[in-house]
Design a protein around this motif. Structure first.
Motif, mmCIF file in Angstrom:
data_model
loop_
_atom_site.group_PDB
_atom_site.id
_atom_site.type_symbol
_atom_site.label_atom_id
_atom_site.label_comp_id
_atom_site.label_asym_id
_atom_site.label_seq_id
_atom_site.Cartn_x
_atom_site.Cartn_y
_atom_site.Cartn_z
ATOM 1 N N GLY A 1 -26.555 -34.491 41.157
ATOM 2 C CA GLY A 1 -27.694 -33.989 40.385
ATOM 3 C C GLY A 1 -28.593 -35.103 39.889
ATOM 4 N N TYR A 2 -28.016 -36.258 39.585
ATOM 5 C CA TYR A 2 -28.815 -37.386 39.092
ATOM 6 C C TYR A 2 -29.686 -37.994 40.187
ATOM 7 C CZ TYR A 2 -27.286 -37.551 34.263
ATOM 8 O OH TYR A 2 -27.110 -37.247 32.932
ATOM 9 N N GLN A 3 -29.438 -37.602 41.429
ATOM 10 C CA GLN A 3 -30.331 -38.011 42.511
ATOM 11 C C GLN A 3 -31.741 -37.472 42.286
ATOM 12 O OE1 GLN A 3 -28.878 -40.597 44.264
ATOM 13 N NE2 GLN A 3 -29.409 -39.623 46.197
ATOM 14 N N HIS A 4 -31.840 -36.323 41.579
ATOM 15 C CA HIS A 4 -33.145 -35.721 41.299
ATOM 16 C C HIS A 4 -33.844 -36.411 40.123
ATOM 17 C CE1 HIS A 4 -32.271 -32.578 44.178
ATOM 18 N NE2 HIS A 4 -31.115 -32.333 43.563
ATOM 19 N N VAL A 5 -33.101 -37.230 39.389
ATOM 20 C CA VAL A 5 -33.703 -38.030 38.314
ATOM 21 C C VAL A 5 -34.249 -39.331 38.896
ATOM 22 C CG1 VAL A 5 -33.301 -39.147 36.077
ATOM 23 C CG2 VAL A 5 -32.098 -37.014 36.642
ATOM 24 N N GLY A 6 -33.505 -39.890 39.853
ATOM 25 C CA GLY A 6 -33.932 -41.125 40.513
ATOM 26 C C GLY A 6 -32.983 -41.458 41.641
ATOM 27 N N THR A 7 -33.513 -41.642 42.827
ATOM 28 C CA THR A 7 -32.637 -41.886 43.982
ATOM 29 C C THR A 7 -31.927 -43.236 43.907
ATOM 30 O OG1 THR A 7 -34.556 -42.723 45.207
ATOM 31 C CG2 THR A 7 -33.959 -40.407 45.541
ATOM 32 N N ASP A 8 -32.511 -44.199 43.200
ATOM 33 C CA ASP A 8 -31.891 -45.521 43.075
ATOM 34 C C ASP A 8 -31.121 -45.684 41.763
ATOM 35 O OD1 ASP A 8 -32.874 -46.360 45.525
ATOM 36 O OD2 ASP A 8 -34.766 -47.062 44.667
ATOM 37 N N LEU A 9 -30.941 -44.596 41.050
ATOM 38 C CA LEU A 9 -30.274 -44.633 39.749
ATOM 39 C C LEU A 9 -28.771 -44.851 39.923
ATOM 40 C CD1 LEU A 9 -31.330 -44.152 36.791
ATOM 41 C CD2 LEU A 9 -30.538 -41.793 37.052
ATOM 42 N N LYS A 10 -28.184 -45.707 39.072
ATOM 43 C CA LYS A 10 -26.732 -45.878 39.033
ATOM 44 C C LYS A 10 -26.168 -44.808 38.092
ATOM 45 C CE LYS A 10 -26.789 -49.817 41.378
ATOM 46 N NZ LYS A 10 -26.253 -49.925 42.741
ATOM 47 N N SER A 11 -25.256 -43.985 38.599
ATOM 48 C CA SER A 11 -24.735 -42.878 37.792
ATOM 49 C C SER A 11 -23.216 -42.892 37.653
ATOM 50 C CB SER A 11 -25.182 -41.538 38.398
ATOM 51 O OG SER A 11 -24.858 -41.476 39.779
ATOM 52 N N ILE B 1 -21.206 -43.143 47.112
ATOM 53 C CA ILE B 1 -20.553 -43.464 45.831
ATOM 54 C C ILE B 1 -20.786 -44.920 45.447
ATOM 55 C CG2 ILE B 1 -18.376 -43.420 44.552
ATOM 56 C CD1 ILE B 1 -17.414 -41.455 46.838
ATOM 57 N N THR B 2 -20.508 -45.855 46.372
ATOM 58 C CA THR B 2 -20.590 -47.274 46.015
ATOM 59 C C THR B 2 -21.995 -47.683 45.599
ATOM 60 O OG1 THR B 2 -20.904 -47.878 48.343
ATOM 61 C CG2 THR B 2 -18.650 -47.913 47.492
ATOM 62 N N GLU B 3 -23.012 -47.063 46.177
ATOM 63 C CA GLU B 3 -24.385 -47.412 45.797
ATOM 64 C C GLU B 3 -24.730 -46.920 44.397
ATOM 65 O OE1 GLU B 3 -26.983 -45.973 48.850
ATOM 66 O OE2 GLU B 3 -26.735 -47.782 50.083
ATOM 67 N N LYS B 4 -23.896 -46.032 43.835
ATOM 68 C CA LYS B 4 -24.151 -45.490 42.496
ATOM 69 C C LYS B 4 -23.295 -46.161 41.431
ATOM 70 C CE LYS B 4 -27.086 -42.661 44.179
ATOM 71 N NZ LYS B 4 -28.525 -43.043 44.008
ATOM 72 N N ILE B 5 -22.430 -47.090 41.836
ATOM 73 C CA ILE B 5 -21.492 -47.695 40.877
ATOM 74 C C ILE B 5 -22.085 -48.946 40.242
ATOM 75 C CG2 ILE B 5 -19.261 -48.871 40.644
ATOM 76 C CD1 ILE B 5 -18.107 -47.037 42.720
ATOM 77 N N VAL B 6 -21.924 -49.053 38.934
ATOM 78 C CA VAL B 6 -22.222 -50.285 38.202
ATOM 79 C C VAL B 6 -20.964 -50.651 37.414
ATOM 80 C CG1 VAL B 6 -23.229 -49.007 36.257
ATOM 81 C CG2 VAL B 6 -23.748 -51.426 36.548
ATOM 82 N N PHE B 7 -20.576 -51.908 37.453
ATOM 83 C CA PHE B 7 -19.402 -52.395 36.727
ATOM 84 C C PHE B 7 -19.849 -53.029 35.409
ATOM 85 C CE2 PHE B 7 -17.859 -52.045 40.985
ATOM 86 C CZ PHE B 7 -16.493 -51.873 40.911
ATOM 87 N N SER B 8 -19.105 -52.752 34.350
ATOM 88 C CA SER B 8 -19.389 -53.370 33.050
ATOM 89 C C SER B 8 -18.208 -54.251 32.656
ATOM 90 C CB SER B 8 -19.620 -52.298 31.984
ATOM 91 O OG SER B 8 -19.911 -52.897 30.738
ATOM 92 N N PHE B 9 -18.438 -55.563 32.597
ATOM 93 C CA PHE B 9 -17.401 -56.524 32.229
ATOM 94 C C PHE B 9 -17.703 -57.131 30.861
ATOM 95 C CE2 PHE B 9 -17.049 -56.630 36.882
ATOM 96 C CZ PHE B 9 -15.678 -56.506 37.039
ATOM 97 N N ALA B 10 -16.659 -57.352 30.090
ATOM 98 C CA ALA B 10 -16.813 -58.091 28.832
ATOM 99 C C ALA B 10 -16.702 -59.582 29.122
ATOM 100 C CB ALA B 10 -15.744 -57.675 27.837
ATOM 101 N N VAL B 11 -17.470 -60.374 28.402
ATOM 102 C CA VAL B 11 -17.357 -61.832 28.481
ATOM 103 C C VAL B 11 -16.948 -62.351 27.111
ATOM 104 C CG1 VAL B 11 -18.833 -62.367 30.444
ATOM 105 C CG2 VAL B 11 -19.889 -61.892 28.264
ATOM 106 N N ASP B 12 -15.932 -63.185 27.076
ATOM 107 C CA ASP B 12 -15.454 -63.687 25.788
ATOM 108 C C ASP B 12 -15.689 -65.182 25.672
ATOM 109 O OD1 ASP B 12 -13.461 -64.889 27.298
ATOM 110 O OD2 ASP B 12 -11.876 -63.518 26.654
ATOM 111 N N SER B 13 -15.062 -65.801 24.697
ATOM 112 C CA SER B 13 -15.335 -67.206 24.396
ATOM 113 C C SER B 13 -14.594 -68.171 25.301
ATOM 114 C CB SER B 13 -14.999 -67.495 22.923
ATOM 115 O OG SER B 13 -15.800 -66.679 22.081
#
Length: 625
Positions: free
Chosen positions: A198-208, A251-263
């Motif tokens: 469904g988010y393809q209708h919001v934006g085809t290049d959107l990461k969902s 699927i892979t084109e819609k994936i974004v990874f969120s990593f924490a960076v520490d000290s």
């Protein structure tokens, strides 16, 4: 000798053995092996890395598989990272106004906390007059993805724009936060796949599709665990998508990874590089082209390392962390404001966080260099070790049934908990310094209070929930902060801060090192000290106690003072004040310790003392419950 001769002078290149010999000389005979350190990832760090450590490695190029050196051949030159700084407000109109101001001041992406939408703000108001054709968006939807889809569709239609950026959530992370799994996993992912489409209708290049490994980090995970569990989550989403008829590329084109960076600066850089390599390696496992597995990374500064006290130190922490993220290679970067832990983020702290991006971009010149870490023998070797260990752990998770099975069995939660407890223990023993908290605390500092939004809150509604062990999200510094807050509340109630006395022996130069040590240690728990002048006799110590009338004292002096005076002084103190609690600063030889214990000392406080335990005991003895 003329200039030409000087230019031709060369110096002999020392061998590794010569370097070791020089080091061991400076270490006064100790082996160079003493300089090796072990990490939470069970990686041994060497004091020196040389070209021979990377001699047999295959050359890699930026923009080419396995993308260790970045997913773009030009690095940040053509596309700098996006400044992901959430903008909030009491009303949607206020948040919209603040967002427009942020875009004028250097922010290059529209970012809101999902709490605004969850509490009734309309997307049409939040995005009003924002040029979505020009700026991408970033919102972690935290369980609201399906519900908010119609609003985002309406915004895209109103502005006649295809939204780009990230409108995504990580349901597995949300389940871990809530401590609940849906009973019918198949049914959930059937609806999930429809929402993604469904988010393809919001934006085809959107990461969902979000893979939020920062949840694991903030639960205590080391870099290997964060990578391995992140990969396992991503693979789960691919498999679930395939069951619903989606292709791997869908699927892979819609994936974004969120990593924490520490000290841990170099470990954070290596983690991001290893992550890209591992994700590209999945292409072979799925028999797909590696270009489908270019990892898009959102990096966020660590919540685990934030502190409530001496909050300006958080600026130093987050700047170091952000610098590591930028060097490691990211597409989105989020820097928490310095007062984020207290929930008191304001216009000033948000501006400092946003400006940190701008300074890193404009003052370091890193946007003109592709993969600044490339060629560093240390980082290259660390990247290799992380990738190897994380891949081995991922295979173990996969062989045991995958990420959902690890969560159901509690294996993931237990695994992270062990590392978290090790981090807590090292902070309690002050093997790891938390500036302003367990070392160099500022006794006059007060916590700033307030509330903007709770970032870790989940809005996921789980149908027919099955209870699981939730992931524990608690900052390392909280064990000290809780003690200090107890002391502050006691002061507010009684009018006086909890205090202990310091019985200083002999001259200033004799007692000052250990007196300073004790003052710094107890200040971490909000305990104040009352010092004597240098006591030359037992009677002077007794007179000081008579004048101050405290219930706990600590004797401070040199080893020689303890040998000469401590036993007699302690006996006299205990004779006149038998119920007094008496400590001695510093670890002593076994024979002397035995004598002092017999004389009446209750315990010794030294560099190997568990600070949290001794502060807890002191507060209890002082009646601060």
């Amino acid at each position: 000798m003329d200039l030409k001769d000087v230019q031709n002078i060369s110096f002999p290149i020392p061998s590794l053995d010569e370097w070791k010999e020089a080091v061991e000389t400076s270490l006064k005979g100790k082996s160079v092996e003493k300089l090796k350190t072990n990490t939470y990832e069970s990686i041994t760090l060497h004091p020196l890395y040389t070209e021979s450590d990377s001699a047999d490695k295959k050359a890699e190029l930026p923009g080419f598989a396995p993308f260790t050196r970045g997913i773009s051949p030009t690095g940040y030159y053509e596309q700098p990272w996006l400044v992901v700084q959430p903008v909030s407000g009491i009303t949607a109109e206020e948040a919209n106004e603040k967002m427009r101001a942020a875009l004028e001041r250097g922010q290059n992406i529209v970012v809101y906390p999902v709490q605004l939408l969850a509490e009734g703000a309309r997307a049409s108001t939040l995005f009003n007059n924002l040029p979505l054709k020009e700026f991408p968006v970033f919102i972690d939807l935290k369980g609201k993805q399906k519900e908010l889809l119609p609003q985002f569709k309406a915004v895209a239609n109103e502005q006649n724009a295809e939204m780009t950026g990230v409108l995504a959530e990580d349901p597995i992370a949300e389940w871990l936060v809530r401590g609940q799994l849906p009973k019918d996993i198949e049914k959930y992912f059937s609806e999930w796949a429809k929402t993604i489409q469904g988010y393809q209708h919001v934006g085809t290049d959107l990461k969902s599709v979000l893979v939020n490994t920062a949840i694991f980090h903030n639960g205590g995970a080391n870099a290997v665990q964060e990578l391995a569990y992140g990969l396992a989550v991503a693979v789960q989403y691919i498999l679930e998508g395939q069951k619903q008829g989606l292709s791997i590329r869908d699927i892979t084109e819609k994936i974004v990874f969120s990593f924490a960076v520490d000290s841990n600066y170099f470990m954070s850089i290596a983690k991001l590089r290893a992550a890209r390599r591992l994700w590209a390696g999945m292409a072979e496992a799925f028999e797909e082209d590696a270009s489908y597995f270019k990892m898009t990374i959102h990096a966020v500064t660590s919540e685990l390392t934030e502190t409530l006290y001496d909050e300006y130190v958080n600026i130093l922490r987050t700047t170091n962390q952000a610098f590591a993220a930028a060097i490691g290679g990211i597409q989105y970067l989020q820097i928490h404001p310095f007062n984020h832990a207290s929930g008191a983020s304001n216009e000033f702290s948000e501006r400092i966080a946003r400006n940190t991006h701008l300074i890193l971009k404009e003052e370091t010149n890193m946007t003109a260099v592709v993969d600044p870490a490339g060629g560093s023998w240390y980082i290259e070797e660390l990247t290799d070790e992380l990738a190897e260990k994380a891949w081995a752990k991922f295979l173990k998770i996969d062989g045991a049934g995958g990420i959902l099975e690890a969560i159901k069995q509690g294996a993931l939660q237990s695994d992270l908990g062990e590392v978290y407890q090790a981090r807590v223990q090292n902070a309690a023993l002050r093997k790891e310094s938390i500036i302003g908290t367990n070392v160099y605390p500022n006794p006059t500092d007060k916590i700033s209070t307030g509330s903007t939004y709770v970032e870790q809150q989940s809005y996921m509604v789980v149908e027919e929930p099955v209870t699981i062990t939730p992931i524990q999200l608690q900052r390392i510094s909280s064990q000290f902060e809780q003690l200090r807050l107890r002391s502050e509340k006691s002061k507010q109630h009684d009018g006086n801060a909890p205090k202990i006395g310091l019985i200083n022996l002999n001259e200033l130069k004799s007692y000052k090192p250990r007196a300073d040590f004790i003052k710094g240690l107890v200040a971490a728990g909000g305990i104040e000290t009352v010092e004597s002048r240098g006591c030359q006799t037992s009677q002077e110590a007794v007179d000081y106690i008579t004048d101050t009338q405290l219930s706990i004292y600590c004797i401070c002096g040199s080893d020689l003072d303890y040998s000469d005076k401590a036993e007699a002084t302690i006996k006299e103190i205990k004779r006149q004040f038998p119920h007094l609690k008496l400590y001695v600063a510093g670890k002593q030889q076994e024979e002397l310790e035995s004598l002092l214990l017999e004389a009446g000392v209750d315990n010794f406080i030294h560099v190997k003392t568990n600070v949290v335990e001794i502060l807890t005991d002191l507060l209890q003895e002082l009646g601060v419950n």
